[in-house]
Design an enzyme around this catalytic site. Structure first.
Site, PDB file in Angstrom:
ATOM      1  CG  HIS A 122      -1.860   1.320   1.196  1.00  0.00           C
ATOM      2  ND1 HIS A 122      -2.042   2.345   1.478  1.00  0.00           N
ATOM      3  CD2 HIS A 122      -3.451   1.007   0.905  1.00  0.00           C
ATOM      4  CE1 HIS A 122      -3.089   2.865   1.369  1.00  0.00           C
ATOM      5  NE2 HIS A 122      -3.982   1.897   1.410  1.00  0.00           N
ATOM      6  NE  ARG A 143      -2.718   6.955  -2.526  1.00  0.00           N
ATOM      7  CZ  ARG A 143      -2.975   5.198  -3.646  1.00  0.00           C
ATOM      8  NH1 ARG A 143      -2.760   6.098  -4.539  1.00  0.00           N
ATOM      9  NH2 ARG A 143      -3.951   4.742  -3.243  1.00  0.00           N
TER      10      ARG A 143
END
Length: 383
Positions: A122, A143
């Site tokens: 990740h 994000r």
């Protein structure tokens, strides 16, 4: 509404705030307690046990961690769903008790495994020095909603790697890009990069990501108002036990679901699909297991096999003069991060293979003090 996650062509992640997984587990535990389903808390699965005739899986050998006692659990059908967990890396997201035990048990029992090299990192694991919280994920939605990734020079760098999708690129691309920035000497103070959502406004961030804001605040960071140091973090294993469309493995009586299985996500899982995988395949496994046990006899587990496993895993209590198990663990994590991490080369993999063989021999000689009850050192040796 549906949340924006990276790599998606449209926003489709169903969620509960920014702590969806925790909410699902809370509701699941409520239902287990409400329905009076027997649960063995503080027990650890040690090995899958074959039947006495060797034709199928007949259950599992368990360890009661509090009492230090072994228990054989026999079952018509066994579901392997331990959550895998690539915690063999220096920086990792899963909780500490997840050490890919399920996959190890399946492999030792003879299950067919595939794609084991496919580990997902990740992009945004919280970076907090030597703290146990380092590697904990700051969620994808940061994000997806427009957060920036910055290198140590405070430059947005994703345009150099994926100019179209930028920070909303897939996890493999973003993690590898961050790693390359760090390796090129453009990392942050503590060897990571930064995620910055402050431009979205503190009120917006606090309202939409309260769990992430609190997670950062607990270690002294203000996610809503400043850039926070993060690093790629080992997060998920796409490989696992090969299953069919009913979650059955090649071993009779053994069903496998979610992260312990493979083939569902290809070489890189999209954000949000982990929750879908666990709920969909968990439900499928339950339905097919219920039908399966209606037409089979209860097996008897092999007691000689159980005794052999107990002898093997209690052996370190008789060792003396070996190395500290925690130091061996840290050496393993560093080796995996440096040689078998985001960017791999044939020479590094060969060197890692040889080093792992030596580490295995050294671990076998490591001593464990005390007894079997609540013994953290022994649990680490088992890991």
């Amino acid at each position: 509404h549906q949340k924006a996650f990276a790599g998606q062509s449209f926003d489709r992640t169903v969620h509960r705030g920014d702590l969806t997984g925790i909410e699902i587990m809370s509701r699941l535990m409520e239902q287990v307690m409400r329905r009076g389903i027997p649960a063995l808390e503080d027990h650890r699965a040690i090995a899958l046990l074959p039947s006495s005739d060797g034709n199928r899986i007949a259950g599992a050998l368990m360890l009661d961690i509090r009492r230090g006692a072994f228990i054989v659990v026999q079952a018509k059908a066994t579901l392997l769903a331990t959550g895998a967990g690539p915690t063999m890396y220096k920086i990792a997201a899963p909780s500490a008790e997840k050490t890919t035990d399920g996959l190890a048990m399946a492999y030792r029992a003879g299950a067919n495994c595939m794609d084991m090299e496919m580990v997902q990192f990740h992009p945004t694991g919280l970076l907090v020095g030597e703290s146990g919280i380092s590697g904990t994920v700051l969620e994808e939605g940061l994000r997806g909603v427009g957060g920036y990734l910055l290198n140590g020079l405070m430059e947005r760098y994703m345009a150099n790697y994926d100019p179209r999708r930028l920070e909303r690129s897939t996890r493999d691309v973003v993690s590898r890009s961050s790693y390359l920035e760090i390796m090129a000497g453009r990392g942050s103070t503590h060897g990571g990069v930064y995620i910055d959502v402050s431009h979205l406004g503190a009120e917006f961030v606090e309202a939409n990501f309260p769990g992430m804001v609190e997670r950062c605040r607990d270690v002294g960071f203000d996610l809503a108002r400043e850039a926070v140091e993060v690093s790629p973090t080992a997060h998920y294993i796409m490989g696992g036990v090969k299953i069919d469309t009913t979650c059955r493995s090649n071993l009779e009586g053994l069903f496998v679901a979610s992260e312990d299985s493979c083939g569902v996500h290809g070489a890189n899982r999209l954000g949000g699909n982990g929750v879908a995988c666990s709920t969909v395949f968990g439900g499928m496994a339950g339905d097919h297991m219920a039908a399966y046990i209606a037409n089979c006899e209860a097996p008897t587990a092999s007691m000689p096999q159980a005794r052999d496993v107990i002898t093997r895993i209690t052996a370190p209590f008789g060792n003396s003069g070996g190395e500290d198990v925690y130091e061996l663990r840290d050496e393993l994590k560093a080796l995996m991060w440096e040689q078998v991490g985001l960017v791999r080369h044939a020479s590094g993999l060969e060197a890692a293979k040889k080093a792992l063989e030596v580490l295995q021999q050294r671990a076998q000689q490591a001593p464990v003090r005390g007894g079997t009850r609540l013994n953290a050192e022994w649990q680490e040796w088992l890991n």
